[in-house]
Write an enzyme that holds these catalytic residues in place. Structure first.
Site, short mmCIF file in Angstrom:
data_model
loop_
_atom_site.label_atom_id
_atom_site.label_comp_id
_atom_site.label_asym_id
_atom_site.label_seq_id
_atom_site.Cartn_x
_atom_site.Cartn_y
_atom_site.Cartn_z
CE1 TYR A 173 76.23 -53.83 31.36
CE2 TYR A 173 78.14 -55.17 31.87
CZ TYR A 173 76.81 -55.07 31.56
OH TYR A 173 76.05 -56.21 31.43
P1 NAP Z 1 72.24 -57.85 23.08
O1 NAP Z 1 72.30 -59.11 22.31
O2 NAP Z 1 73.10 -56.71 22.67
O3 NAP Z 1 70.72 -57.35 23.14
C1 NAP Z 1 70.44 -56.13 23.75
C2 NAP Z 1 68.98 -55.85 23.63
O4 NAP Z 1 68.73 -54.58 24.27
C3 NAP Z 1 68.52 -55.73 22.19
O5 NAP Z 1 67.24 -56.31 22.07
C4 NAP Z 1 68.46 -54.23 21.96
O6 NAP Z 1 67.46 -53.82 21.07
C5 NAP Z 1 68.08 -53.74 23.34
N1 NAP Z 1 68.45 -52.35 23.51
C6 NAP Z 1 69.70 -51.82 23.58
N2 NAP Z 1 69.61 -50.48 23.69
C7 NAP Z 1 68.30 -50.17 23.69
C8 NAP Z 1 67.58 -48.97 23.76
N3 NAP Z 1 68.18 -47.77 23.81
N4 NAP Z 1 66.22 -49.02 23.74
C9 NAP Z 1 65.58 -50.21 23.66
N5 NAP Z 1 66.21 -51.39 23.57
C10 NAP Z 1 67.55 -51.36 23.59
O7 NAP Z 1 72.55 -58.06 24.63
P2 NAP Z 1 72.51 -59.34 25.58
O8 NAP Z 1 73.89 -59.87 25.65
O9 NAP Z 1 71.38 -60.22 25.25
O10 NAP Z 1 72.26 -58.61 26.99
C11 NAP Z 1 70.95 -58.45 27.52
C12 NAP Z 1 71.08 -57.91 28.93
O11 NAP Z 1 71.88 -58.81 29.70
C13 NAP Z 1 71.76 -56.55 29.04
O12 NAP Z 1 71.12 -55.77 30.01
C14 NAP Z 1 73.18 -56.88 29.46
O13 NAP Z 1 73.79 -55.82 30.17
C15 NAP Z 1 72.92 -58.10 30.33
N6 NAP Z 1 74.08 -59.00 30.47
C16 NAP Z 1 74.61 -59.63 29.36
C17 NAP Z 1 75.70 -60.46 29.51
C18 NAP Z 1 76.34 -61.17 28.33
O14 NAP Z 1 77.46 -61.71 28.50
N7 NAP Z 1 75.68 -61.25 27.18
C19 NAP Z 1 76.26 -60.66 30.78
C20 NAP Z 1 75.71 -60.00 31.87
C21 NAP Z 1 74.62 -59.18 31.69
P3 NAP Z 1 67.70 -53.63 19.47
O15 NAP Z 1 68.64 -54.74 19.06
O16 NAP Z 1 66.34 -53.80 18.90
O17 NAP Z 1 68.30 -52.31 19.27
#
Ligand code: NAP
Length: 265
Positions: A173
């Site tokens: 990741y």
């Molecule tokens: P999340 O709640 O799991 O949401 C992920 C989103 O990405 C969902 O809308 C999902 O769509 C979409 N997605 C995943 N795989 C996909 C694919 N193959 N095609 C199209 N859409 C896809 O994640 P989050 O925590 O909000 O994270 C969002 C971003 O922030 C990510 O890039 C993550 O790496 C980054 N991030 C998060 C954190 C954290 O602690 N939350 C920290 C650092 C960075 P569907 O649900 O419609 O499938």
């Protein structure tokens, strides 16, 4: 302020009372059906942008569109399963056909499976790099030239604090997001002279649907930073919206940590 002590900021503003600084602009937000992406869609719509909400889940996408509209904004859902060049270019073309243009691209969709390097299969490696690196790469390849031809645009990439230091179990990741961080700088060099600003936010541990299963491990991760707590998705979205807005007009190629200070200590 919300109950957990986070501010909703731009997410709570409507186009009317914000001065609509993004009025007339079209923003494509990937991964906007959940978590940080959904909060970003609401924030950008609150600043007056027409938002294209993208993700795989049509039902949750529809709910985000409804929430934007209920707040007085404009949004449409564009479904995409982002895995490779074809899916990325198809989304870019569909978005452009629907709205006529894309001025702001937020590369937020991401997957974050954790685990030991020795137990990682090639399939998982390719899937993580496909969604986290290849899809943003070809979305930019398809959309940034049109922004450059118009003389302006903004791309905001969402990376992670674990792209900046070594963390056991996060090799795959972290490496994928480190690639996206470098791409942020390379694209700033490539498209910046044409008026396209490319920047990144580096979130720390944030409460979303995607991290719900981590339980107390997320809190443990958050304790390493001065803030000592996890973020709400709106706190990340606020920074993404800033970087997408004209308020960041002289910000190119920056990586803005929104991690409670974790990278600073
Ligand atoms: P999340 O709640 O799991 O949401 C992920 C989103 O990405 C969902 O809308 C999902 O769509 C979409 N997605 C995943 N795989 C996909 C694919 N193959 N095609 C199209 N859409 C896809 O994640 P989050 O925590 O909000 O994270 C969002 C971003 O922030 C990510 O890039 C993550 O790496 C980054 N991030 C998060 C954190 C954290 O602690 N939350 C920290 C650092 C960075 P569907 O649900 O419609 O499938």
């Amino acid at each position: 302020m919300t109950g957990n002590g986070t501010t909703n900021g731009a997410a709570e503003r409507t186009a009317a009372d914000s001065g609509a600084e993004l009025a007339g602009q079209v923003a494509l937000v990937t991964g906007a059906t959940s978590g940080i992406g959904r909060a970003t869609a609401l924030a950008l719509a609150g600043l007056g942008a027409r938002v294209l909400v993208s993700g795989r889940d049509e039902e949750r996408g529809g709910q985000v569109v409804a929430a934007v509209r209920a707040a007085g904004g404009t949004a449409d859902f564009v479904r995409a399963d982002l895995r490779d060049e074809a899916s990325a270019r198809a989304l870019a073309r569909q978005a452009t056909a629907l709205a006529g243009r894309v001025d702001i691209l937020v590369n937020n969709a991401g997957v974050f499976p954790f685990g030991p390097t020795a137990e990682t299969a090639e399939y998982d490696f390719d899937a993580v790099f496909g969604t986290n690196v290849k899809a943003p790469y070809f979305l930019v390849a398809e959309l940034a030239p049109a922004m450059a031809a118009r003389g302006g645009g903004a791309v905001v990439n969402v990376t992670t604090m674990v792209a900046e230091f070594g963390a056991a179990g996060m090799s795959l990741y972290g490496a994928s997001k480190a690639a996206l961080r470098l791409l942020t700088q390379a694209w700033a060099a490539e498209f910046g002279p044409s008026g396209v600003r490319v920047n990144a936010v580096s979130p720390g541990p944030t409460r979303t649907e995607g991290t719900a299963g981590m339980g107390s491990a997320l809190d443990e991760l958050a304790k390493g930073g001065p803030a000592g707590r996890t973020a709400g998705p709106e706190e990340i979205a606020e920074t993404i919206a800033f970087l997408a807005s004209p308020r960041a007009s002289f910000v190119h190629g920056a990586l803005l940590p929104v991690d409670g200070g974790r990278l600073a200590v």
